[in-house]
Design an enzyme around this catalytic site. Structure first.
Site, PDB file in Angstrom:
ATOM      1  N   ASN A   1       5.873   3.537 -16.702  1.00  0.00           N
ATOM      2  CA  ASN A   1       6.615   4.541 -15.946  1.00  0.00           C
ATOM      3  C   ASN A   1       8.119   4.399 -16.104  1.00  0.00           C
ATOM      4  O   ASN A   1       8.877   5.061 -15.389  1.00  0.00           O
ATOM      5  CB  ASN A   1       6.266   4.440 -14.451  1.00  0.00           C
ATOM      6  CG  ASN A   1       4.784   4.586 -14.188  1.00  0.00           C
ATOM      7  OD1 ASN A   1       4.178   3.724 -13.569  1.00  0.00           O
ATOM      8  ND2 ASN A   1       4.185   5.657 -14.671  1.00  0.00           N
TER       9      ASN A   1
ATOM     10  N   ASP B   1      -2.900   7.931 -17.994  1.00  0.00           N
ATOM     11  CA  ASP B   1      -3.336   6.724 -18.700  1.00  0.00           C
ATOM     12  C   ASP B   1      -4.428   5.956 -17.956  1.00  0.00           C
ATOM     13  O   ASP B   1      -4.877   4.904 -18.424  1.00  0.00           O
ATOM     14  CB  ASP B   1      -2.153   5.810 -19.046  1.00  0.00           C
ATOM     15  CG  ASP B   1      -1.465   5.182 -17.841  1.00  0.00           C
ATOM     16  OD1 ASP B   1      -1.892   5.428 -16.699  1.00  0.00           O
ATOM     17  OD2 ASP B   1      -0.488   4.442 -18.047  1.00  0.00           O
TER      18      ASP B   1
ATOM     19  N   CYS C   1      -0.473   0.062 -17.851  1.00  0.00           N
ATOM     20  CA  CYS C   1       0.594   0.284 -16.873  1.00  0.00           C
ATOM     21  C   CYS C   1       1.761  -0.669 -17.099  1.00  0.00           C
ATOM     22  O   CYS C   1       2.915  -0.317 -16.866  1.00  0.00           O
ATOM     23  CB  CYS C   1       0.062   0.082 -15.451  1.00  0.00           C
ATOM     24  SG  CYS C   1      -0.953   1.434 -14.826  1.00  0.00           S
TER      25      CYS C   1
ATOM     26  N   HIS D   1      -2.306   8.754 -12.812  1.00  0.00           N
ATOM     27  CA  HIS D   1      -1.632   9.002 -14.084  1.00  0.00           C
ATOM     28  C   HIS D   1      -2.688   9.273 -15.154  1.00  0.00           C
ATOM     29  O   HIS D   1      -3.827   8.782 -15.062  1.00  0.00           O
ATOM     30  CB  HIS D   1      -0.783   7.799 -14.520  1.00  0.00           C
ATOM     31  CG  HIS D   1       0.403   7.542 -13.650  1.00  0.00           C
ATOM     32  ND1 HIS D   1       0.747   6.275 -13.222  1.00  0.00           N
ATOM     33  CD2 HIS D   1       1.329   8.375 -13.134  1.00  0.00           C
ATOM     34  CE1 HIS D   1       1.840   6.347 -12.470  1.00  0.00           C
ATOM     35  NE2 HIS D   1       2.205   7.599 -12.406  1.00  0.00           N
TER      36      HIS D   1
ATOM     37  N   GLY E   1       0.803  -1.223   0.000  1.00  0.00           N
ATOM     38  CA  GLY E   1       0.000   0.000   0.000  1.00  0.00           C
ATOM     39  C   GLY E   1       0.828   1.261   0.000  1.00  0.00           C
ATOM     40  O   GLY E   1       0.512   2.223   0.697  1.00  0.00           O
ATOM     41  N   LEU E   2       1.883   1.290  -0.823  1.00  0.00           N
ATOM     42  CA  LEU E   2       2.845   2.391  -0.780  1.00  0.00           C
ATOM     43  C   LEU E   2       2.462   3.595  -1.635  1.00  0.00           C
ATOM     44  O   LEU E   2       3.080   4.648  -1.517  1.00  0.00           O
ATOM     45  CB  LEU E   2       4.222   1.880  -1.232  1.00  0.00           C
ATOM     46  CG  LEU E   2       4.845   0.782  -0.377  1.00  0.00           C
ATOM     47  CD1 LEU E   2       6.097   0.233  -1.049  1.00  0.00           C
ATOM     48  CD2 LEU E   2       5.170   1.298   1.015  1.00  0.00           C
ATOM     49  N   SER E   3       1.463   3.449  -2.499  1.00  0.00           N
ATOM     50  CA  SER E   3       1.209   4.465  -3.517  1.00  0.00           C
ATOM     51  C   SER E   3       0.007   5.329  -3.147  1.00  0.00           C
ATOM     52  O   SER E   3      -1.141   4.997  -3.461  1.00  0.00           O
ATOM     53  CB  SER E   3       0.993   3.797  -4.880  1.00  0.00           C
ATOM     54  OG  SER E   3       0.956   4.736  -5.909  1.00  0.00           O
TER      55      SER E   3
ATOM     56  N   GLU F   1       7.034  10.886 -14.489  1.00  0.00           N
ATOM     57  CA  GLU F   1       6.587   9.503 -14.342  1.00  0.00           C
ATOM     58  C   GLU F   1       6.403   8.814 -15.682  1.00  0.00           C
ATOM     59  O   GLU F   1       5.707   7.808 -15.794  1.00  0.00           O
ATOM     60  CB  GLU F   1       5.326   9.447 -13.487  1.00  0.00           C
ATOM     61  CG  GLU F   1       5.536  10.122 -12.138  1.00  0.00           C
ATOM     62  CD  GLU F   1       5.094   9.311 -10.936  1.00  0.00           C
ATOM     63  OE1 GLU F   1       4.268   8.417 -11.100  1.00  0.00           O
ATOM     64  OE2 GLU F   1       5.587   9.579  -9.824  1.00  0.00           O
TER      65      GLU F   1
ATOM     66  N   ALA G   1      -6.578   1.396  -5.641  1.00  0.00           N
ATOM     67  CA  ALA G   1      -6.452  -0.067  -5.554  1.00  0.00           C
ATOM     68  C   ALA G   1      -5.288  -0.460  -4.662  1.00  0.00           C
ATOM     69  O   ALA G   1      -5.385  -1.401  -3.861  1.00  0.00           O
ATOM     70  CB  ALA G   1      -6.284  -0.658  -6.947  1.00  0.00           C
TER      71      ALA G   1
ATOM     72  N   ARG H   1       1.812  13.935  -9.781  1.00  0.00           N
ATOM     73  CA  ARG H   1       3.086  13.232  -9.978  1.00  0.00           C
ATOM     74  C   ARG H   1       3.881  13.726 -11.185  1.00  0.00           C
ATOM     75  O   ARG H   1       5.092  13.581 -11.217  1.00  0.00           O
ATOM     76  CB  ARG H   1       2.816  11.727 -10.105  1.00  0.00           C
ATOM     77  CG  ARG H   1       2.138  11.151  -8.879  1.00  0.00           C
ATOM     78  CD  ARG H   1       2.122   9.643  -8.948  1.00  0.00           C
ATOM     79  NE  ARG H   1       1.367   9.083  -7.847  1.00  0.00           N
ATOM     80  CZ  ARG H   1       1.241   7.784  -7.627  1.00  0.00           C
ATOM     81  NH1 ARG H   1       1.827   6.919  -8.434  1.00  0.00           N
ATOM     82  NH2 ARG H   1       0.534   7.326  -6.623  1.00  0.00           N
TER      83      ARG H   1
ATOM     84  N   HIS I   1       9.077   4.624  -2.824  1.00  0.00           N
ATOM     85  CA  HIS I   1       9.299   3.242  -3.256  1.00  0.00           C
ATOM     86  C   HIS I   1       9.650   3.139  -4.737  1.00  0.00           C
ATOM     87  O   HIS I   1      10.195   2.124  -5.174  1.00  0.00           O
ATOM     88  CB  HIS I   1       8.087   2.369  -2.935  1.00  0.00           C
ATOM     89  CG  HIS I   1       6.862   2.668  -3.754  1.00  0.00           C
ATOM     90  ND1 HIS I   1       6.129   3.825  -3.620  1.00  0.00           N
ATOM     91  CD2 HIS I   1       6.234   1.940  -4.713  1.00  0.00           C
ATOM     92  CE1 HIS I   1       5.107   3.802  -4.448  1.00  0.00           C
ATOM     93  NE2 HIS I   1       5.151   2.677  -5.139  1.00  0.00           N
TER      94      HIS I   1
END
Length: 419
Positions: free
Chosen positions: A101, A233, A348, A231, A20-22, A163, A27, A195, A128
């Site tokens: 990315n 996209d 992605c 992002h 869950g770093l983002s 990114e 999601a 970002r 991360h």
């Protein structure tokens, strides 16, 4: 020189986990702490690559990165055994699998020197991901080492966040013709970080030698970012002359559309209205995080995650669209549940490069037989399951490292990619 679209997919690495770093990726946040399944994730990605090959497309691959990233940890004065949990998780991240990315790409017809230019993304906004670029750059410099055909650039310096191709689109009459490059940036001040910085996008355009008259800088809708479109996209995708987008993707869509039509009169715009597909449904299903590709026999296909088919409003709109006489003639759902749970769909996972395949290092191109070999390694070496508490387990770390070494050795890249 025969230019064609090559989709380079990032192979999901053996350290794939849900930490869950983002921040801003709904999601990723929703699945934080859940058990991940790296083997299944990598095999799902391989099956997507097979689906592209069966459509008649040229397919490439990028390798997972060495994890844990000991050099990054050492620069922070620690190691994997002593690091705080969130730092250890960042060092173990497998997010390089999202190759969109990896870099921003400008094909040869668009650049002043007639070479394909690639600028590795710095990803400085997220800790991360901020340490990915050295290993990504190493792969890019091997895969695109022919300096007659390619120019590979180091990252844009901090603090300007870049990114990569997830925030860039290219529209053209054909892939081998000059195109219009569109750089989409965010604006700070919302609930989630923007970002892509406009300063980074402008720097990439200058480095690539793009024609200012055929280069557009467009602001992403703050509403889309706040809804989880971290992002561009996630809310828009382009291929050749077609822009496929959500109604709420851009901050000033009317001005953007006018500039685009003035620059590329042949452009077609398919806009999905919010009244038919809400922004929430578009982001939940990753409708626009699809690969929009040209088929060898003509027409286009949309390679979508299964979640798009499972979202009633999205699938109803898509079926109605395909039944018409538009440019998208085929829907190709693929199962990427493991990647989707961490916030990444079909687009992605891939970096689109328009180039002559004969100029690319063949070790980075795949066919069905090579994918069979890679799948066999994944089945034998990738961990089946990783729980969040496992990230400090020395036995798991040893297995992850052995998995990477086995793959890189098989692809005859161990002498060039050793960490």
């Amino acid at each position: 020189m025969t230019l064609r679209e090559i989709n380079f997919d990032g192979l999901v690495g053996p350290s794939h986990n849900y930490a869950g770093l983002s921040m801003g990726n709904l999601a990723s946040t929703a699945h934080a702490g859940a058990s991940s399944f790296p083997r299944a994730a990598a095999l799902q990605g391989i099956e997507k690559m097979r689906a592209n090959i069966r459509l008649g497309l040229t397919q490439g691959i990028f390798l997972p990165q060495w994890r844990p990233d000991g050099k990054w940890l050492a620069a922070l004065g620690t190691d994997v055994g002593n690091a705080e949990a969130h730092i250890r998780a960042a060092a173990m991240s497998a997010s390089s699998m999202w190759a969109a990315n990896a870099a921003t790409v400008s094909p040869a017809p668009d650049t002043s020197d007639g070479r394909t230019h690639l600028t590795v993304a710095n990803l400085v906004t997220m800790p991360h991901r901020s340490h990915e670029w050295p290993q990504t750059l190493a792969q890019l410099r091997i895969a695109f080492s022919d300096q007659r055909a390619f120019a590979v650039h180091a990252p844009i310096p901090a603090p300007f966040g870049d990114e990569g191709a997830a925030n860039q689109m290219r529209l053209c009459e054909r892939h081998d013709q000059p195109g219009v490059e569109i750089f989409v940036y965010g604006q700070a001040g919302g609930p989630f970080p923007a970002r892509q910085h406009v300063e980074a996008s402008k720097a990439v355009a200058r480095l690539h030698g793009l024609d200012p008259d055929r280069t557009l800088f467009v602001m992403q809708s703050p509403q889309a970012i706040a809804a989880g479109a971290f992002h561009n996209d996630v809310v828009a995708v382009a291929n050749e002359r077609l822009l496929f987008t959500h109604e709420q993707a851009f901050a000033n869509k009317e001005r953007f559309y006018d500039e685009l039509r003035a620059t590329l009169p042949c452009v077609e715009i398919i806009e999905v209205p919010a009244s038919a597909v809400s922004l929430a449904d578009a982001i939940r299903s990753y409708l626009f995080n699809a690969q929009l590709v040209s088929l060898p026999a003509g027409g286009m296909a949309l390679v979508l995650p299964m979640e798009a088919r499972e979202t009633t409003a999205v699938w109803a709109w898509l079926e109605e669209m395909v039944a018409g006489n538009g440019p998208i003639r085929q829907l190709v759902p693929v199962d990427l549940r493991q990647s989707m749970n961490n916030g990444g769909g079909p687009a992605c996972l891939r970096l689109r490069v328009v180039a002559d395949p004969s100029n690319v290092d063949p070790r980075f191109l795949v066919d069905e037989a090579r994918l069979d070999d890679i799948a066999a390694i994944v089945n034998s070496y990738w961990p089946e399951e990783i729980a969040s508490a496992d990230l400090a387990d020395t036995r798991l770390i040893a297995r992850i490292e052995q998995s990477w070494l086995t793959l890189v050795d098989h692809l005859q890249l161990s002498g060039e990619l050793m960490p």
